[in-house]
Enzyme design. Structure first.
Site, short mmCIF file in Angstrom:
data_model
loop_
_atom_site.label_atom_id
_atom_site.label_comp_id
_atom_site.label_asym_id
_atom_site.label_seq_id
_atom_site.Cartn_x
_atom_site.Cartn_y
_atom_site.Cartn_z
N GLN A 1 50.42 66.35 11.28
CA GLN A 1 49.43 65.39 11.27
C GLN A 1 49.99 64.05 11.88
OE1 GLN A 1 46.28 66.54 9.72
NE2 GLN A 1 47.46 68.39 9.97
N GLY B 1 38.60 63.38 4.85
CA GLY B 1 39.57 64.35 5.60
C GLY B 1 40.17 64.10 6.94
N HIS B 2 41.08 64.50 7.56
CA HIS B 2 41.68 64.13 8.59
C HIS B 2 40.54 64.23 9.95
CE1 HIS B 2 43.24 68.53 9.18
NE2 HIS B 2 42.02 68.47 9.16
N ASN B 3 40.78 63.32 10.81
CA ASN B 3 39.94 63.19 12.13
C ASN B 3 38.59 63.11 11.93
OD1 ASN B 3 42.39 64.35 13.38
ND2 ASN B 3 41.68 66.57 12.79
#
Length: 362
Positions: free
Chosen positions: A216, A257-259
């Site tokens: 990540q 969450g990511h993105n």
């Protein structure tokens, strides 16, 4: 009612001054000299308190209130007891909030819990970190290498700011918060216990190797005037950044969450879960405990009812709810249909409408 043990007692104001400040009309101008020393709810107010009334459910409290004055809309004005001075307003709660902000500016943004005005002796500041003037660092906070913190920002006790993080001016980072791989704008308020910029939840199944972690390597970008509630977690992106748009307000215990990209001026209530690579437009409102699947798009101005599960894109200005979420009118029609089936029983096959019959449910 304001508790002076925790918040500063405001300077007294007269009803005439309050009317001028809020744009409300003091119905009996002869009461303009009455002094108000604080704000309170109808049931707790005393003769020197200001209250407000804008909901008929509290009519009983209005009738029994001991408040010295009350902000009220014209349609409820006649219900105010004679001993209470009336401040007529088309938007009584908005006027009440305006006065509350004037009375209790100290409650709008947490300051140092220890009345610090500089860097506490027990704080750990890396030599390469850069702090502008008037930065306050509370005891036992840790500021890592190459961190930059803007003027007027406050870092709470036990907070840990990781390498390279940038924090703008007039920000507040609550006690026990951790921040890494993040750039933060100005006037951002982060309540205690948040965790921002940690790994996103990214794994891929490699057969006999099991679930292998995906690096990540993105960041978290938090724009100006954002507020983030206690215990919220925001994961950094994998390849692209996780973005929180300007003016967005996030409640407690939200997982982002990511993105994920969240637009400007959005409202996210408590315990929402946003899966990765989700895009949310501007002015979106999400109720408590909403869950949204990954790789979806929520259009500008959309609203989602509390406890809904979203698995499809939502168009701009859509009003959705339910599990799984759908347009609210469709959802309500389906709920009514189910209620009728439960109440009346399903029609027999081949019959347009069967008579209700008793059923035994075991």
């Amino acid at each position: 009612m304001t508790q002076p043990a925790f918040f500063k007692r405001p300077l007294p104001s007269t009803l005439a001054e309050i009317a001028a400040s809020t744009g409300a009309q003091l119905v009996d101008a002869s009461r303009g000299g009455i002094r108000i020393i604080g704000l309170a709810s109808l049931d707790q107010a005393g003769p020197m308190h200001l209250a407000f009334f804008d909901n008929h459910k509290y009519a009983g409290q209005l009738a029994a209130t001991k408040a010295g004055a009350c902000l009220v809309s014209p349609r409820f004005e006649a219900d105010v007891p004679a001993h209470v001075a009336v401040l007529r307003s088309k938007a009584p709660f908005r006027a009440f909030v305006s006065i509350a902000r004037d009375f209790h500016g100290d409650a709008l943004r947490p300051q140092s819990w220890f009345d610090n005005t500089a860097v506490a002796a027990s704080a750990v500041i890396h030599p390469s970190a850069y702090l502008e003037d008037e930065v306050v660092i509370d005891p036992l906070a840790v500021i890592g290498p190459d961190v930059q913190i803007g003027r007027g920002s406050v870092i709470g006790s036990g907070a840990v700011i990781g390498p390279g993080v940038r924090i703008g001016r007039d920000c507040n980072v609550g006690a026990g918060t951790t921040i890494q791989a993040t750039l933060i704008g100005n006037n951002v308020l982060i309540h205690p216990g948040c965790h921002i910029g940690q790994d996103g939840y990214g794994f891929i199944f490699f057969g006999s190797e099991g679930h292998v972690k995906v690096p990540q390597t993105g960041r978290v970008l938090i724009q100006n005037d954002v507020e983030i509630g206690a215990g919220t977690t925001i994961d950094r992106g994998s390849l692209r950044d996780t973005v929180i748009g300007e003016g967005t307000k996030i409640d407690n215990q939200v997982q982002i969450g990511h993105n994920v990209t969240i637009g400007r001026r959005c409202l996210l209530a408590a315990q929402i879960g946003l899966a990765g690579s989700l895009t949310i437009g501007d002015n979106v409102a999400l109720g408590a405990k909403v869950g949204i699947n990954n790789h979806l798009h929520i259009g500008d101005g959309a609203q989602v009812t509390a406890m809904s599960g979203v698995k499809d894109d939502i168009p701009a200005n859509g009003r959705w709810g339910g599990y799984f979420a759908k347009p609210t009118r469709q959802w309500f029609r389906e709920l009514l249909a189910v209620e009728r089936l439960v109440r009346d029983g399903a029609p027999d096959a081949g019959s347009p409408k069967a008579a209700p019959k008793d059923r035994v449910i075991e």
